[in-house]
Scaffold this active site. Structure first.
Site, PDB file in Angstrom:
ATOM      1  N   GLY A 228      -6.322 -36.996 -65.865  1.00  0.00           N
ATOM      2  CA  GLY A 228      -5.888 -36.311 -64.657  1.00  0.00           C
ATOM      3  C   GLY A 228      -5.414 -37.304 -63.602  1.00  0.00           C
ATOM      4  O   GLY A 228      -5.008 -38.429 -63.895  1.00  0.00           O
ATOM      5  N   ASP A 253       0.025 -37.762 -75.331  1.00  0.00           N
ATOM      6  CA  ASP A 253       1.124 -36.837 -75.041  1.00  0.00           C
ATOM      7  C   ASP A 253       1.086 -36.334 -73.606  1.00  0.00           C
ATOM      8  O   ASP A 253       2.127 -36.214 -72.962  1.00  0.00           O
ATOM      9  CB  ASP A 253       1.136 -35.675 -76.037  1.00  0.00           C
ATOM     10  CG  ASP A 253      -0.218 -34.995 -76.153  1.00  0.00           C
ATOM     11  OD1 ASP A 253      -1.179 -35.462 -75.529  1.00  0.00           O
ATOM     12  OD2 ASP A 253      -0.303 -33.987 -76.880  1.00  0.00           O
ATOM     13  N   THR A 281      -2.698 -42.521 -79.165  1.00  0.00           N
ATOM     14  CA  THR A 281      -3.645 -41.468 -79.518  1.00  0.00           C
ATOM     15  C   THR A 281      -4.453 -41.906 -80.719  1.00  0.00           C
ATOM     16  O   THR A 281      -3.897 -42.384 -81.708  1.00  0.00           O
ATOM     17  CB  THR A 281      -2.939 -40.135 -79.832  1.00  0.00           C
ATOM     18  OG1 THR A 281      -3.874 -39.242 -80.445  1.00  0.00           O
ATOM     19  CG2 THR A 281      -1.778 -40.337 -80.788  1.00  0.00           C
ATOM     20  N   ILE A 282      -5.747 -41.773 -80.628  1.00  0.00           N
ATOM     21  CA  ILE A 282      -6.602 -42.142 -81.749  1.00  0.00           C
ATOM     22  C   ILE A 282      -6.424 -41.163 -82.906  1.00  0.00           C
ATOM     23  O   ILE A 282      -6.629 -41.510 -84.070  1.00  0.00           O
ATOM     24  CB  ILE A 282      -8.088 -42.174 -81.301  1.00  0.00           C
ATOM     25  CG1 ILE A 282      -8.966 -42.872 -82.335  1.00  0.00           C
ATOM     26  CG2 ILE A 282      -8.604 -40.793 -80.997  1.00  0.00           C
ATOM     27  CD1 ILE A 282      -8.798 -44.349 -82.393  1.00  0.00           C
ATOM     28  N   ASP A 283      -6.000 -39.931 -82.594  1.00  0.00           N
ATOM     29  CA  ASP A 283      -5.893 -38.885 -83.616  1.00  0.00           C
ATOM     30  C   ASP A 283      -4.597 -38.952 -84.418  1.00  0.00           C
ATOM     31  O   ASP A 283      -4.434 -38.181 -85.369  1.00  0.00           O
ATOM     32  CB  ASP A 283      -5.997 -37.493 -82.974  1.00  0.00           C
ATOM     33  CG  ASP A 283      -7.371 -37.222 -82.393  1.00  0.00           C
ATOM     34  OD1 ASP A 283      -8.315 -37.941 -82.765  1.00  0.00           O
ATOM     35  OD2 ASP A 283      -7.492 -36.301 -81.568  1.00  0.00           O
ATOM     36  N   MET A 326     -13.444 -38.351 -85.426  1.00  0.00           N
ATOM     37  CA  MET A 326     -12.569 -37.837 -84.376  1.00  0.00           C
ATOM     38  C   MET A 326     -11.391 -37.093 -85.007  1.00  0.00           C
ATOM     39  O   MET A 326     -10.963 -37.400 -86.112  1.00  0.00           O
ATOM     40  CB  MET A 326     -12.081 -38.965 -83.480  1.00  0.00           C
ATOM     41  CG  MET A 326     -13.207 -39.753 -82.841  1.00  0.00           C
ATOM     42  SD  MET A 326     -12.680 -40.734 -81.437  1.00  0.00           S
ATOM     43  CE  MET A 326     -12.787 -39.520 -80.134  1.00  0.00           C
ATOM     44  N   GLU A 382     -13.839 -33.419 -85.882  1.00  0.00           N
ATOM     45  CA  GLU A 382     -14.533 -32.745 -84.783  1.00  0.00           C
ATOM     46  C   GLU A 382     -13.924 -31.383 -84.437  1.00  0.00           C
ATOM     47  O   GLU A 382     -14.611 -30.511 -83.898  1.00  0.00           O
ATOM     48  CB  GLU A 382     -14.531 -33.629 -83.539  1.00  0.00           C
ATOM     49  CG  GLU A 382     -13.139 -33.965 -83.019  1.00  0.00           C
ATOM     50  CD  GLU A 382     -13.174 -34.854 -81.784  1.00  0.00           C
ATOM     51  OE1 GLU A 382     -14.170 -34.784 -81.042  1.00  0.00           O
ATOM     52  OE2 GLU A 382     -12.209 -35.608 -81.568  1.00  0.00           O
ATOM     53  N   MET A 438     -17.581 -44.551 -81.424  1.00  0.00           N
ATOM     54  CA  MET A 438     -17.669 -45.938 -81.871  1.00  0.00           C
ATOM     55  C   MET A 438     -16.348 -46.426 -82.464  1.00  0.00           C
ATOM     56  O   MET A 438     -15.970 -47.585 -82.282  1.00  0.00           O
ATOM     57  CB  MET A 438     -18.777 -46.090 -82.910  1.00  0.00           C
ATOM     58  CG  MET A 438     -20.170 -45.903 -82.361  1.00  0.00           C
ATOM     59  SD  MET A 438     -21.414 -45.955 -83.655  1.00  0.00           S
ATOM     60  CE  MET A 438     -21.194 -47.624 -84.256  1.00  0.00           C
ATOM     61  N   ARG A 440     -13.344 -45.792 -81.684  1.00  0.00           N
ATOM     62  CA  ARG A 440     -12.224 -46.022 -80.762  1.00  0.00           C
ATOM     63  C   ARG A 440     -12.528 -47.116 -79.744  1.00  0.00           C
ATOM     64  O   ARG A 440     -11.664 -47.483 -78.957  1.00  0.00           O
ATOM     65  CB  ARG A 440     -11.859 -44.734 -80.036  1.00  0.00           C
ATOM     66  CG  ARG A 440     -12.831 -44.312 -78.952  1.00  0.00           C
ATOM     67  CD  ARG A 440     -12.340 -43.059 -78.246  1.00  0.00           C
ATOM     68  NE  ARG A 440     -13.015 -42.842 -76.972  1.00  0.00           N
ATOM     69  CZ  ARG A 440     -12.711 -41.883 -76.125  1.00  0.00           C
ATOM     70  NH1 ARG A 440     -11.744 -41.023 -76.424  1.00  0.00           N
ATOM     71  NH2 ARG A 440     -13.346 -41.750 -74.982  1.00  0.00           N
TER      72      ARG A 440
END
Length: 555
Positions: A228, A253, A281-283, A326, A382, A438, A440
């Site tokens: 934010g 994003d 992005t970790i994903d 994740m 997750e 952990m 990331r």
């Protein structure tokens, strides 16, 4: 096939102002004005002449009204060729001077036969095409240009990191600083602390090659991060007050969408400021690009948790090792960690719905594996099973970035498995491992360090050449400049109808848990995505009509 137009960044200081209507604009060849330096680094390849840019208002392309939105720079050619170009500072600031690229005098690059990127080079999004099929969408290739729009002494750059952590953040920061300094001689670089709100909270630190020398060995980000805090007017006021003219935004994003808004405000005010993004992005859920930096490191670290779960499972009677990884809406980490491990018996991801009870359900499969092998390892992302959990529990709201907070599928699934086998009077030993944060928080591995370096250097080259309103990404192994709207339109998801998911099912021997209806919807979504890659413009309202029950949902 018509070749792409020469970019203003590669041609003489004769750029055109942005068009108010979608009419073709003729762009001169870079060879018409290029200063002839007798130097081994000068690009001497011939460039075809006579190009045209088709400018299409973004409101028409995306199917929605966008007040003050910049025009989309798009080139259409033969055989379905489409170049989705990125904005340039000369689009709204005509007659800007250009300068010779300092790299031509850099002794480190004297061995390079041809270092500067050919102005007409593009990167194809779809690499496999049929002989007579359309050539699809292209992006402008990243790399250094012969002429730059910023002199090193006038550059005042800043770097900001936003959103969640990811391996490699510090490496990207380090390489942007070192790239600006070592390649272009830039000395004024600021680090904005605490995410976007750091712009107007006036939290900054000075970044130098010396101060960032060892940061790639640490996890997290030395600048701090937050979600934010995006007040566009205050951010651009701060950029203007500080005299900043290059803004490097590292984030996911949502962060890149914010960078696009900052660029629009900069353009509206007519500021000579380059706004460039590095997607994070970790994903691995950012579309278009091959993968996100830090993803390889995350998958490698996830192996440690899976190995621990496997040791626990094989060491106990009817042992079950359950690992939660994740993956809020995209199950790439769980998917690739499972494929890499080969010790996993079941992988559950958000894109592939599953059910617990009955024939073909998860409980029956667990029971069968325990009887056959005496142990089992389950990996769950997750975001998997949220609809199942929601049937018994209430949602817990959203975070500061607007992301829906997820219920803990790991604890819920552990409880359900224990209840099932207790009811069926079968003894099990279940160990639940949750390494989500952990994976990331660690430094990036060697592969990601190289990837981060290339991304950072490519984004620096783009900003110095005057490109703005873009993000850097690797597409089919080549780095290119991508318009912001292309990476914020939707999320990248695991396709449950392609070969990679089939390889996982083959590796684990798990049931697919899918009914025919879900498979057919997934195939239709994959066909629609393929049509977009063939050159058809994406359309948000079309996206919203696609069922989001499996892998095709938009944000």
């Amino acid at each position: 096939m018509a070749p792409p137009p020469a970019s203003p960044a590669d041609s003489a200081p004769d750029p055109r102002p942005i068009a108010s209507a979608p009419v073709p604009i003729t762009v001169p060849s870079p060879r018409d004005h290029t200063h002839h330096h007798h130097h081994h680094l000068v690009d001497r390849r011939d460039t075809p002449r006579g190009r045209a840019w088709d400018w299409e208002p973004e409101r028409n392309r995306r199917g929605e009204a966008m007040d003050g939105a910049a025009a989309v720079k798009q080139v259409s050619g033969e055989a379905g060729y489409v170049l989705e170009d990125v904005p340039h500072v000369s689009d709204y600031l005509p007659d800007l001077p250009t300068y010779p690229n300092p790299l031509q005098d850099n002794p480190a690059y004297s061995v390079v036969k041809q270092y500067f990127v050919n102005p007409d080079d593009t990167v194809c999004q779809k690499i496999v095409v049929h002989k007579d099929g359309p050539r699809g969408n292209h992006f402008r290739r990243a790399g250094p240009r012969q002429r730059v729009y910023f002199e090193p002494d006038e550059v005042h750059a800043c770097i900001v990191t936003c959103g969640g952590l990811c391996p490699g953040l510090n490496t990207v920061i380090r390489e942007i600083v070192c790239g600006l300094s070592d390649m272009y001689g830039v000395t004024k670089i600021l680090g904005i602390q605490g995410g976007y709100r750091g712009f107007y909270a006036r939290n900054t630190i000075t970044l130098t090659p010396k101060s960032v020398n060892d940061i790639h060995k640490r996890g997290g980000t030395i600048l701090g991060s937050s979600r934010g805090g995006h007040d566009t007017v205050k951010i651009v006021d701060s950029i203007q007050d500080r005299g900043i003219n290059q803004v490097y935004v590292i984030g996911g994003d949502g962060t890149q969408r914010g960078a696009g808004v900052i660029f629009e405000e900069v353009r509206r005010r007519g500021l000579k400021v380059s706004v460039a993004g590095i997607p994070k992005t970790i994903d691995n859920d950012i579309p278009v690009i091959d993968k996100s930096f830090g993803f390889d490191t995350a998958v490698e670290e996830a192996q440690r948790a899976i190995n621990a779960a496997h040791v626990e499972a094989v060491s106990a009677e009817n042992g079950i090792g359950l690992v939660k990884l994740m993956g809020r809406h995209s199950g790439f980490i769980a998917h690739y960690a499972t494929l890499a491990s080969r010790d996993v018996d079941c992988c559950l991801i958000p894109e592939s719905p599953f059910y617990l009870e009955g024939e073909g359900g998860l409980f029956r499969y667990i029971e069968k594996r325990l009887k056959d092998n005496g142990h089992m390892v389950i990996v769950v992302a997750e975001g998997a099973g949220q609809k199942l959990i929601a049937e018994t529990m209430q949602s817990i709201g959203k975070d500061a970035s607007g992301n829906e907070l997820l219920l803990d599928v790991g604890l819920w699934l552990s409880q359900k498995i224990n209840e099932y086998f207790k009811k069926n009077k079968m003894t099990i030993n279940l160990k639940y491992i949750d390494p989500t944060y952990m994976i990331r928080a660690i430094p990036s591995n060697a592969s990601d360090n190289v990837y981060c370096t290339l991304l950072a250097h490519s984004v620096v080259h783009g900003a110095m050449a005057g490109y703005t309103g873009f993000t850097i990404g690797q597409v089919n192994g080549r780095h290119c400049y991508i318009p912001f709207y292309r990476i914020t339109e939707k999320q990248n998801r695991v396709s449950i109808t392609d070969r990679m998911w089939a390889r996982l099912l083959s590796s684990t021997n798990q049931p697919s848990f899918l009914c025919n209806k879900v498979v057919e919807e997934a195939k239709k979504e994959q066909e629609r995505a393929a049509q977009l890659l063939d050159g058809s413009p994406s359309h948000r309202k079309v996206d919203e009509k696609v069922p989001a029950s499996n892998l095709g949902g938009t944000k």
